[in-house]
Enzyme design. Sequence first.
Site, PDB file in Angstrom:
ATOM      1  N   GLY A  12      31.801  30.781  33.470  1.00 50.25           N
ATOM      2  CA  GLY A  12      32.974  31.658  33.564  1.00 50.25           C
ATOM      3  C   GLY A  12      32.889  32.788  32.543  1.00 50.25           C
ATOM      4  O   GLY A  12      31.957  32.846  31.737  1.00 50.25           O
ATOM      5  N   LEU A  61      34.766  17.919  35.585  1.00 53.76           N
ATOM      6  CA  LEU A  61      35.736  17.269  34.698  1.00 53.76           C
ATOM      7  C   LEU A  61      36.461  16.117  35.382  1.00 53.76           C
ATOM      8  O   LEU A  61      37.165  15.344  34.744  1.00 53.76           O
ATOM      9  CB  LEU A  61      36.770  18.283  34.209  1.00 53.76           C
ATOM     10  N   SER A  86      41.616  28.158  36.970  1.00 53.33           N
ATOM     11  CA  SER A  86      42.260  29.108  36.060  1.00 53.33           C
ATOM     12  C   SER A  86      43.200  30.108  36.732  1.00 53.33           C
ATOM     13  O   SER A  86      43.764  30.959  36.054  1.00 53.33           O
ATOM     14  CB  SER A  86      41.185  29.858  35.274  1.00 53.33           C
ATOM     15  N   THR A 127      46.887  28.048  26.850  1.00 57.20           N
ATOM     16  CA  THR A 127      47.227  29.359  27.430  1.00 57.20           C
ATOM     17  C   THR A 127      48.655  29.791  27.149  1.00 57.20           C
ATOM     18  O   THR A 127      49.563  28.947  27.063  1.00 57.20           O
ATOM     19  CB  THR A 127      47.047  29.291  28.963  1.00 57.20           C
ATOM     20  N   GLU A 129      50.526  30.986  29.222  1.00 59.97           N
ATOM     21  CA  GLU A 129      51.357  30.596  30.371  1.00 59.97           C
ATOM     22  C   GLU A 129      52.265  29.411  30.030  1.00 59.97           C
ATOM     23  O   GLU A 129      53.289  29.206  30.672  1.00 59.97           O
ATOM     24  CB  GLU A 129      50.472  30.229  31.564  1.00 59.97           C
ATOM     25  N   TYR A 150      49.757  25.125  37.112  1.00 61.67           N
ATOM     26  CA  TYR A 150      48.700  25.485  36.160  1.00 61.67           C
ATOM     27  C   TYR A 150      49.197  25.292  34.721  1.00 61.67           C
ATOM     28  O   TYR A 150      48.572  24.617  33.905  1.00 61.67           O
ATOM     29  CB  TYR A 150      48.288  26.959  36.384  1.00 61.67           C
ATOM     30  N   LYS A 154      48.209  22.510  31.797  1.00 59.96           N
ATOM     31  CA  LYS A 154      47.668  22.975  30.512  1.00 59.96           C
ATOM     32  C   LYS A 154      48.552  22.493  29.347  1.00 59.96           C
ATOM     33  O   LYS A 154      48.065  22.242  28.242  1.00 59.96           O
ATOM     34  CB  LYS A 154      47.570  24.505  30.498  1.00 59.96           C
ATOM     35  N   ARG A 185      35.351  39.619  34.026  1.00 61.07           N
ATOM     36  CA  ARG A 185      36.552  38.949  34.536  1.00 61.07           C
ATOM     37  C   ARG A 185      36.418  38.719  36.043  1.00 61.07           C
ATOM     38  O   ARG A 185      35.886  39.581  36.763  1.00 61.07           O
ATOM     39  CB  ARG A 185      37.743  39.868  34.251  1.00 61.07           C
TER      40      ARG A 185
HETATM   41  N1  GDD Z   1      46.123  38.085  40.219  1.00 57.35           N
HETATM   42  C1  GDD Z   1      47.000  39.056  40.539  1.00 57.35           C
HETATM   43  N2  GDD Z   1      46.770  39.821  41.660  1.00 57.35           N
HETATM   44  N3  GDD Z   1      48.073  39.254  39.751  1.00 57.35           N
HETATM   45  C2  GDD Z   1      48.932  40.264  40.065  1.00 57.35           C
HETATM   46  C3  GDD Z   1      48.730  41.078  41.187  1.00 57.35           C
HETATM   47  C4  GDD Z   1      47.610  40.842  42.034  1.00 57.35           C
HETATM   48  O1  GDD Z   1      47.369  41.504  43.015  1.00 57.35           O
HETATM   49  N4  GDD Z   1      49.735  41.990  41.220  1.00 57.35           N
HETATM   50  C5  GDD Z   1      50.524  41.750  40.177  1.00 57.35           C
HETATM   51  N5  GDD Z   1      50.049  40.700  39.478  1.00 57.35           N
HETATM   52  C6  GDD Z   1      50.672  40.122  38.270  1.00 57.35           C
HETATM   53  C7  GDD Z   1      50.868  38.610  38.317  1.00 57.35           C
HETATM   54  O2  GDD Z   1      52.047  38.283  39.063  1.00 57.35           O
HETATM   55  C8  GDD Z   1      50.969  38.293  36.824  1.00 57.35           C
HETATM   56  O3  GDD Z   1      52.291  38.481  36.382  1.00 57.35           O
HETATM   57  C9  GDD Z   1      50.075  39.355  36.164  1.00 57.35           C
HETATM   58  O4  GDD Z   1      49.791  40.322  37.184  1.00 57.35           O
HETATM   59  C10 GDD Z   1      48.762  38.805  35.629  1.00 57.35           C
HETATM   60  O5  GDD Z   1      48.149  38.023  36.626  1.00 57.35           O
HETATM   61  P1  GDD Z   1      46.642  37.498  36.486  1.00 57.35           P
HETATM   62  O6  GDD Z   1      45.729  38.597  36.148  1.00 57.35           O
HETATM   63  O7  GDD Z   1      46.354  36.692  37.708  1.00 57.35           O
HETATM   64  O8  GDD Z   1      46.683  36.588  35.189  1.00 57.35           O
HETATM   65  P2  GDD Z   1      47.748  35.497  34.695  1.00 57.35           P
HETATM   66  O9  GDD Z   1      48.573  36.133  33.614  1.00 57.35           O
HETATM   67  O10 GDD Z   1      48.464  34.867  35.813  1.00 57.35           O
HETATM   68  O11 GDD Z   1      46.817  34.369  34.074  1.00 57.35           O
HETATM   69  C11 GDD Z   1      45.668  34.694  33.283  1.00 57.35           C
HETATM   70  O12 GDD Z   1      45.980  34.677  31.920  1.00 57.35           O
HETATM   71  C12 GDD Z   1      46.388  33.400  31.405  1.00 57.35           C
HETATM   72  C13 GDD Z   1      46.683  33.581  29.927  1.00 57.35           C
HETATM   73  O13 GDD Z   1      47.994  34.028  29.769  1.00 57.35           O
HETATM   74  C14 GDD Z   1      44.589  33.649  33.635  1.00 57.35           C
HETATM   75  O14 GDD Z   1      43.384  33.999  32.997  1.00 57.35           O
HETATM   76  C15 GDD Z   1      44.993  32.277  33.161  1.00 57.35           C
HETATM   77  O15 GDD Z   1      43.925  31.361  33.391  1.00 57.35           O
HETATM   78  C16 GDD Z   1      45.297  32.364  31.664  1.00 57.35           C
HETATM   79  O16 GDD Z   1      45.706  31.126  31.177  1.00 57.35           O
END
Ligand code: GDD
Length: 340
Positions: A12, A61, A86, A127, A129, A150, A154, A185
């Site tokens: 990853g 795991l 993740s 995280t 989250e 998730y 965690k 990423r």
């Molecule tokens: N994935 C995604 N795709 N997210 C979107 C989109 C889209 O098209 N549009 C808006 N978002 C918003 C999500 O609703 C969220 O609020 C934010 O963008 C970030 O989403 P992600 O990039 O999917 O990351 P995450 O915050 O849910 O989780 C990531 O960060 C965490 C740490 O805080 C992941 O890496 C997790 O594994 C990690 O724990």
Amino acid sequence: MPKTALITGIAGQDGAYLARLLLEKGYTVHGTTRRSSMPQGHTRLEALGVIDHLHLHESELTEASNLQRLVGRVAPDEIYNLAAQSHVATSFDVPIYTTDINALGPLRLLEIVRTMGGKCRFYQASTSEMFGNAPAPQSEETPLNPRSPYAAAKTLAHHATLNYASAFGLHASSGILFNHESPLRGIGFVTRKVARGLAHIALGRQDKLLLGNLDAVRDWGYAPDYVEGMWRMLQHDSPRSFVLATGEGHTVRDFVEAACRSMDWSIAWSGEGEHEIAIDTKTGRTIITIDPQLYRPLEVNKLVGDPSLAERELGWTRSVDFAQLVDLMIRHDLHEATAR
Ligand code: GDD
């Protein structure tokens, strides 16, 4: 004596950067990857030029006995548990699988470390989250309020890690990492999706980009800085949990705007909610629309971390700010899209 490390989820984003860091520090590095019936390319490990220097093992795991044999054979000084399901949104569709990997997986490893005498240091990838909608900025003292399968899984692993440290004297630490990004990423996460999507639109490979909630605020840092923090946690005298974050929050909309600035691309937003769009001001073309299917059943609105404990106790610092991060991701995806 050179140290030996075992990284679960080495293929990853974080696994690859951590492997490179530990090799640079003279470690012998072992890592687990997922089983697959098809030969898998480990593109991130190849991109960083580390693949030939690693010892890779197929291991899950979910399978305690196999893990036990592996840990027994490798006899690591340090285990970094980075393997996980993740994707937060995906966890609503596969909650049981997510819980098995993200909660029971670390527990299996902790049990193995404990029964093997507890000498091996253990890092658990926790995280931001876990904080859910607790008011920002969030720190090690902020109550946990998970809002997804998730985050709930965690949270169990986070508590288990700290319990094993207090109950059995393990050097087991939990890194509460806020979002951290890079050109490595996964393309399902919003930053990479935006960088890659805009690069493809600019080159005429894609018409437009579909996004979900533009108002979510995240604290986005640079992944290589964060793996340095993981390593520092395991070198610290005593185990504990540490927040790694930038302390700066930006909306998804801010990220899109910064990405467009990096590309000298002027956009204008119009409409609201599901009907919001972004228009290329030069051509009048719509380049971003909202897909309500990308909204999550429960959203975490604002995650912004307070990294002062890690800065003070671990001497942890960041090398890249928000604008630089967006810019380096855009440069990478423009280059990659042009090269294809
Ligand atoms: N994935 C995604 N795709 N997210 C979107 C989109 C889209 O098209 N549009 C808006 N978002 C918003 C999500 O609703 C969220 O609020 C934010 O963008 C970030 O989403 P992600 O990039 O999917 O990351 P995450 O915050 O849910 O989780 C990531 O960060 C965490 C740490 O805080 C992941 O890496 C997790 O594994 C990690 O724990």
